[in-house]
Design a protein around this motif. Structure first.
Motif, PDB file in Angstrom:
ATOM      1  N   ALA A 222       0.810  -1.228   0.000  1.00  0.00           N
ATOM      2  CA  ALA A 222       0.000   0.000   0.000  1.00  0.00           C
ATOM      3  C   ALA A 222       0.840   1.274   0.000  1.00  0.00           C
ATOM      4  CB  ALA A 222      -0.928  -0.010   1.210  1.00  0.00           C
ATOM      5  N   VAL A 223       1.930   1.298   0.772  1.00  0.00           N
ATOM      6  CA  VAL A 223       2.708   2.527   0.919  1.00  0.00           C
ATOM      7  C   VAL A 223       3.262   3.042  -0.414  1.00  0.00           C
ATOM      8  CG1 VAL A 223       4.844   3.471   1.886  1.00  0.00           C
ATOM      9  CG2 VAL A 223       3.251   2.218   3.355  1.00  0.00           C
ATOM     10  N   PRO A 224       3.835   2.180  -1.285  1.00  0.00           N
ATOM     11  CA  PRO A 224       4.340   2.703  -2.564  1.00  0.00           C
ATOM     12  C   PRO A 224       3.263   3.374  -3.416  1.00  0.00           C
ATOM     13  CG  PRO A 224       5.245   0.534  -2.144  1.00  0.00           C
ATOM     14  CD  PRO A 224       4.194   0.755  -1.113  1.00  0.00           C
ATOM     15  N   ARG A 225       2.003   2.981  -3.216  1.00  0.00           N
ATOM     16  CA  ARG A 225       0.931   3.609  -3.978  1.00  0.00           C
ATOM     17  C   ARG A 225       0.657   5.033  -3.485  1.00  0.00           C
ATOM     18  NH1 ARG A 225      -3.466  -1.387  -4.553  1.00  0.00           N
ATOM     19  NH2 ARG A 225      -2.036  -2.822  -5.669  1.00  0.00           N
ATOM     20  N   LEU A 226       1.018   5.286  -2.219  1.00  0.00           N
ATOM     21  CA  LEU A 226       0.872   6.638  -1.690  1.00  0.00           C
ATOM     22  C   LEU A 226       2.040   7.512  -2.136  1.00  0.00           C
ATOM     23  CD1 LEU A 226      -0.251   5.745   1.955  1.00  0.00           C
ATOM     24  CD2 LEU A 226      -1.701   6.383   0.003  1.00  0.00           C
ATOM     25  N   HIS A 227       3.256   6.956  -2.041  1.00  0.00           N
ATOM     26  CA  HIS A 227       4.448   7.693  -2.472  1.00  0.00           C
ATOM     27  C   HIS A 227       5.574   6.680  -2.690  1.00  0.00           C
ATOM     28  CE1 HIS A 227       7.660  10.577  -2.784  1.00  0.00           C
ATOM     29  NE2 HIS A 227       6.795  11.574  -2.677  1.00  0.00           N
ATOM     30  N   ARG A 228       6.104   6.642  -3.905  1.00  0.00           N
ATOM     31  CA  ARG A 228       7.119   5.640  -4.244  1.00  0.00           C
ATOM     32  C   ARG A 228       8.401   5.786  -3.439  1.00  0.00           C
ATOM     33  NH1 ARG A 228       6.485   2.575  -8.769  1.00  0.00           N
ATOM     34  NH2 ARG A 228       4.704   3.032 -10.113  1.00  0.00           N
ATOM     35  N   ALA A 229       8.701   6.992  -2.967  1.00  0.00           N
ATOM     36  CA  ALA A 229       9.968   7.238  -2.283  1.00  0.00           C
ATOM     37  C   ALA A 229       9.972   6.745  -0.843  1.00  0.00           C
ATOM     38  CB  ALA A 229      10.300   8.722  -2.318  1.00  0.00           C
ATOM     39  N   LEU A 230       8.804   6.435  -0.296  1.00  0.00           N
ATOM     40  CA  LEU A 230       8.739   6.003   1.105  1.00  0.00           C
ATOM     41  C   LEU A 230       9.283   4.575   1.244  1.00  0.00           C
ATOM     42  CD1 LEU A 230       5.197   7.343   2.115  1.00  0.00           C
ATOM     43  CD2 LEU A 230       7.428   8.300   2.723  1.00  0.00           C
ATOM     44  N   PRO A 231      10.140   4.334   2.249  1.00  0.00           N
ATOM     45  CA  PRO A 231      10.697   2.987   2.472  1.00  0.00           C
ATOM     46  C   PRO A 231       9.675   2.079   3.129  1.00  0.00           C
ATOM     47  CG  PRO A 231      11.526   4.482   4.136  1.00  0.00           C
ATOM     48  CD  PRO A 231      10.693   5.324   3.198  1.00  0.00           C
ATOM     49  N   ALA A 232       8.837   1.448   2.332  1.00  0.00           N
ATOM     50  CA  ALA A 232       7.715   0.674   2.864  1.00  0.00           C
ATOM     51  C   ALA A 232       8.168  -0.423   3.815  1.00  0.00           C
ATOM     52  CB  ALA A 232       6.933   0.074   1.700  1.00  0.00           C
ATOM     53  N   GLY A 233       9.226  -1.172   3.433  1.00  0.00           N
ATOM     54  CA  GLY A 233       9.680  -2.262   4.293  1.00  0.00           C
ATOM     55  C   GLY A 233      10.176  -1.765   5.630  1.00  0.00           C
ATOM     56  N   LEU A 234      10.953  -0.692   5.603  1.00  0.00           N
ATOM     57  CA  LEU A 234      11.484  -0.140   6.856  1.00  0.00           C
ATOM     58  C   LEU A 234      10.368   0.400   7.743  1.00  0.00           C
ATOM     59  CD1 LEU A 234      14.075   0.406   8.377  1.00  0.00           C
ATOM     60  CD2 LEU A 234      14.250   2.609   7.195  1.00  0.00           C
ATOM     61  N   ILE A 235       9.389   1.064   7.130  1.00  0.00           N
ATOM     62  CA  ILE A 235       8.249   1.580   7.889  1.00  0.00           C
ATOM     63  C   ILE A 235       7.502   0.430   8.558  1.00  0.00           C
ATOM     64  CG2 ILE A 235       5.978   2.669   7.669  1.00  0.00           C
ATOM     65  CD1 ILE A 235       7.186   4.436   5.479  1.00  0.00           C
ATOM     66  N   ALA A 236       7.272  -0.638   7.808  1.00  0.00           N
ATOM     67  CA  ALA A 236       6.549  -1.776   8.355  1.00  0.00           C
ATOM     68  C   ALA A 236       7.298  -2.393   9.533  1.00  0.00           C
ATOM     69  CB  ALA A 236       6.327  -2.813   7.261  1.00  0.00           C
ATOM     70  N   ILE A 237       8.619  -2.523   9.404  1.00  0.00           N
ATOM     71  CA  ILE A 237       9.420  -3.118  10.481  1.00  0.00           C
ATOM     72  C   ILE A 237       9.388  -2.242  11.734  1.00  0.00           C
ATOM     73  CG2 ILE A 237      11.802  -3.641  11.156  1.00  0.00           C
ATOM     74  CD1 ILE A 237      12.247  -4.667   8.322  1.00  0.00           C
ATOM     75  N   ILE A 238       9.507  -0.937  11.547  1.00  0.00           N
ATOM     76  CA  ILE A 238       9.491  -0.028  12.707  1.00  0.00           C
ATOM     77  C   ILE A 238       8.156  -0.099  13.421  1.00  0.00           C
ATOM     78  CG2 ILE A 238       9.514   2.412  13.363  1.00  0.00           C
ATOM     79  CD1 ILE A 238      11.581   2.865  11.147  1.00  0.00           C
ATOM     80  N   VAL A 239       7.062  -0.093  12.673  1.00  0.00           N
ATOM     81  CA  VAL A 239       5.729  -0.137  13.287  1.00  0.00           C
ATOM     82  C   VAL A 239       5.524  -1.440  14.044  1.00  0.00           C
ATOM     83  CG1 VAL A 239       3.255  -0.199  12.820  1.00  0.00           C
ATOM     84  CG2 VAL A 239       4.708   1.435  11.610  1.00  0.00           C
ATOM     85  N   VAL A 240       5.882  -2.547  13.433  1.00  0.00           N
ATOM     86  CA  VAL A 240       5.700  -3.850  14.082  1.00  0.00           C
ATOM     87  C   VAL A 240       6.566  -3.959  15.335  1.00  0.00           C
ATOM     88  CG1 VAL A 240       6.061  -6.329  13.841  1.00  0.00           C
ATOM     89  CG2 VAL A 240       4.987  -5.034  11.996  1.00  0.00           C
ATOM     90  N   THR A 241       7.825  -3.515  15.240  1.00  0.00           N
ATOM     91  CA  THR A 241       8.724  -3.580  16.396  1.00  0.00           C
ATOM     92  C   THR A 241       8.200  -2.722  17.541  1.00  0.00           C
ATOM     93  OG1 THR A 241      10.610  -3.927  14.917  1.00  0.00           O
ATOM     94  CG2 THR A 241      11.097  -3.247  17.168  1.00  0.00           C
ATOM     95  N   ALA A 242       7.724  -1.533  17.209  1.00  0.00           N
ATOM     96  CA  ALA A 242       7.171  -0.646  18.237  1.00  0.00           C
ATOM     97  C   ALA A 242       5.936  -1.263  18.881  1.00  0.00           C
ATOM     98  CB  ALA A 242       6.826   0.707  17.621  1.00  0.00           C
ATOM     99  N   ALA A 243       5.071  -1.884  18.091  1.00  0.00           N
ATOM    100  CA  ALA A 243       3.856  -2.500  18.622  1.00  0.00           C
ATOM    101  C   ALA A 243       4.193  -3.666  19.547  1.00  0.00           C
ATOM    102  CB  ALA A 243       2.973  -2.962  17.474  1.00  0.00           C
ATOM    103  N   VAL A 244       5.167  -4.464  19.141  1.00  0.00           N
ATOM    104  CA  VAL A 244       5.570  -5.606  19.971  1.00  0.00           C
ATOM    105  C   VAL A 244       6.115  -5.121  21.312  1.00  0.00           C
ATOM    106  CG1 VAL A 244       7.270  -7.452  20.188  1.00  0.00           C
ATOM    107  CG2 VAL A 244       5.980  -7.182  18.061  1.00  0.00           C
ATOM    108  N   ALA A 245       6.901  -4.037  21.280  1.00  0.00           N
ATOM    109  CA  ALA A 245       7.454  -3.493  22.526  1.00  0.00           C
ATOM    110  C   ALA A 245       6.370  -2.859  23.386  1.00  0.00           C
ATOM    111  CB  ALA A 245       8.541  -2.478  22.204  1.00  0.00           C
ATOM    112  N   ALA A 246       5.440  -2.127  22.757  1.00  0.00           N
ATOM    113  CA  ALA A 246       4.403  -1.417  23.514  1.00  0.00           C
ATOM    114  C   ALA A 246       3.436  -2.374  24.200  1.00  0.00           C
ATOM    115  CB  ALA A 246       3.649  -0.468  22.587  1.00  0.00           C
ATOM    116  N   PHE A 247       3.067  -3.443  23.518  1.00  0.00           N
ATOM    117  CA  PHE A 247       2.082  -4.380  24.071  1.00  0.00           C
ATOM    118  C   PHE A 247       2.730  -5.615  24.689  1.00  0.00           C
ATOM    119  CE2 PHE A 247      -0.202  -2.003  20.794  1.00  0.00           C
ATOM    120  CZ  PHE A 247      -1.318  -1.570  21.507  1.00  0.00           C
TER     121      PHE A 247
END
Length: 557
Positions: free
Chosen positions: A193-218
């Protein structure tokens, strides 16, 4: 004899970085993304090979930067790979961990010599169906390798990817499976989904950061990368027991062959792989790539690492993430260095399932359904070669797949070429004359080589009921030693049975091999070699008339 040296174009230059001012943002993002993705792979491959996680990480850092600087591809990312693990694991088990650094150095020297000797371009002889079959197989393997992490169901290291995936599915347990699978699905959705919003966004890195943060928070219990080494060792020469070196020659050649094939195929695939904007990365220098991989493996061995190759998974992530110059692979190595010295604790908390999701999406993107359809619809032999290479890559081994794929393509091509060689009987030109029934005009077409020589020889010697045979050779496109020898044996057999053989239209380029093998020596007379058909036919008719006259004169009184 002088040792081979690389040409100037096989060495680093300022031109390698001419595009950096235009592409530095994409290179930076891609380098960081690949660095994060490469980290668990480097550690896992080190452990699987039996040399330890630190050796895998050292190899990813040292070999990664050396291959980027000295290699022949702008986007290749090098480091430890699963294929190399398959080769190294039994060597470590039999010879010990201490031999790995020495093997890396020796294999690197072999690669350097191969590149300096200009044999890198040999990859161009590998057929397109084999390349694509290898690519599809690699994509499937990458996907299957992530199944255990995606299901939080680890399996024994070193197993075939397909077997490991099946075992992990069979051994999966809830609720751990649900949590890990949800992470994989989330990462996949973000990367699509992210590349469809903007090709320059690092979709994989964004996904990893979000998942890692969620795992730590919960405080979610899930397998993570874990503890990492905190420093790199100083370089040193590996310990050499000269008495053991001859016994390691087979392992050195196997490692060098694997590194050469995997790196060149990876670089070739990457050169045509489209990035986020749809543009390809351009050509690569095969000879320089071997030189670079040689330097990389030597350097990795000096730091206590393991042999390295171009890694198609990390290279694909690099291209898909926007990497366009060598800076991306260099940044990838710098990220790993930064992890070692500054962020090992934080990175160690990244869930393995999140990384599995990144590689699963990458693997899926490597397989182009339209390209597969084109190959399967091309020719039967190409489709068979493609399918065999892909299946064997997944089921057995990468190098075995390449070898069998090339052998399959070669055999099918030889079969096709063999069908091009034929013997055709033609009518004699001009007005029929008495005795023409004693003359056979045979035309050889196509290729006269080892794949068709026996069949043509049998067809020629099967001609009966004639006194003279005229062989038209002007339509023969190629003659090898086996074909020439078969022709010599045919002439000898026919002459021995009283059949006079006349050769017409031997091409100048074929005459040397035909002469050296002895075809002309078996002719009844040295003048039985003609440039034109009328001259050969006139001689044949004259021979028939003289033979008839002699038979009449010498007949019973």
């Amino acid at each position: 004899m002088r040792a081979p040296l690389p040409r100037p174009e096989d060495l680093p230059s300022r031109a390698d970085y001419a595009e950096v001012p235009r592409t530095w943002r994409g290179d930076l993002v891609a380098g960081v993304t690949v660095g994060v993705v490469a980290l668990p792979l480097a550690l896992a491959f080190g452990v699987s090979a039996g040399v330890g996680a630190q050796a895998g990480l050292i190899t990813a850092i040292i070999a990664g930067v050396c291959a980027a600087v000295f290699g022949g591809s702008n986007v290749q990312v090098s480091g430890p790979t699963g294929a190399m693990v398959v080769v190294l694991a039994p060597i470590v088990a039999s010879s010990g961990v201490g031999t790995v650094a020495l093997l890396s150095v020796l294999a690197g020297v072999v690669l350097f010599v191969l590149g300096a000797s200009r044999v890198g371009r040999a990859v161009g002889f590998i057929p397109w169906p084999v390349i694509e079959g290898f690519t599809v197989g690699i994509g499937v393997i990458i996907f299957l390798q992530q199944v255990p992490s995606a299901l939080s169901s680890p399996v024994a290291a070193g197993e075939n990817a397909l077997v490991a995936a099946v075992e992990s599915v069979a051994g999966a347990r809830w609720p751990a499976v649900g949590v890990s699978a949800a992470m994989v699905v989330f990462v996949a959705v973000v990367m699509v989904a992210v590349p469809r919003l903007h090709r320059a966004l690092p979709a994989g890195l964004i996904a990893i950061i979000v998942v890692t943060a969620a795992v730590a928070a919960f405080d979610i219990a899930t397998p993570v990368i874990g503890e990492l080494p905190s420093s790199l060792p100083a370089p040193q020469l590996p310990e050499v027991v000269w008495a053991d070196v001859p016994g390691l020659s087979g392992a050195v050649l196997a490692i060098a062959a694997l590194a050469a094939i995997e790196s060149l195929l990876s670089a070739r695939v990457a050169s045509t792989m489209p990035g986020p904007t749809g543009e390809t990365t351009g050509p690569f220098n095969a000879d320089r790539e071997l030189v670079g991989q040689g330097v990389a493996s030597v350097a990795a061995g000096l730091f206590g690492g393991m042999p390295a190759t171009g890694a198609i998974a990390r290279t694909a992530v690099n291209v898909r993430s926007g990497g366009r110059t060598r800076m991306a692979a260099i940044v990838h190595s710098l990220v790993l260095v930064l992890v070692v010295y500054a962020a090992s604790t934080v990175v160690g908390r990244i869930p393995l399932a999140a990384l599995a999701g990144v590689l699963m999406v990458t693997a899926a993107r490597m397989i182009s359904p339209s390209l597969v359809r084109r190959i399967l619809r091309s020719t039967r032999s190409d489709a068979l070669t493609f399918a065999a290479t892909a299946v064997i890559t997944v089921s057995f081994d990468l190098i075995v797949a390449i070898e069998i794929g090339i052998a399959c393509a070669a055999l099918l091509t030889l079969r096709k070429f063999a069908g091009m060689g034929a013997v055709r009987r033609e009518r004699l030109p001009g007005t029929p004359q008495a005795g023409d029934d004693q003359i056979a005009l045979l035309r050889l077409d196509g290729l006269m080589f080892f794949g068709v020589a026996d069949r043509i020889q049998q067809e020629l010697t099967a001609v009966t009921g004639v006194t003279v045979i005229i062989l038209r050779l002007s339509q023969v496109q190629y003659v090898d030693a086996t074909g020439a020898q078969a022709l010599a044996e045919t002439v000898q057999a026919l002459e021995r049975h009283g059949v006079t053989v006349l050769l017409k239209g031997i091409r100048p380029e074929h005459l040397p091999v035909i002469s050296r093998v002895g075809v002309l020596e078996h002719l009844r007379h040295e003048r039985h070699l003609f440039d034109t058909l009328p001259a050969a036919l006139a001689h044949a008719r004259d021979h028939i008339q003289r033979s008839a006259h002699e038979n009449t004169t010498n007949g019973p009184q």
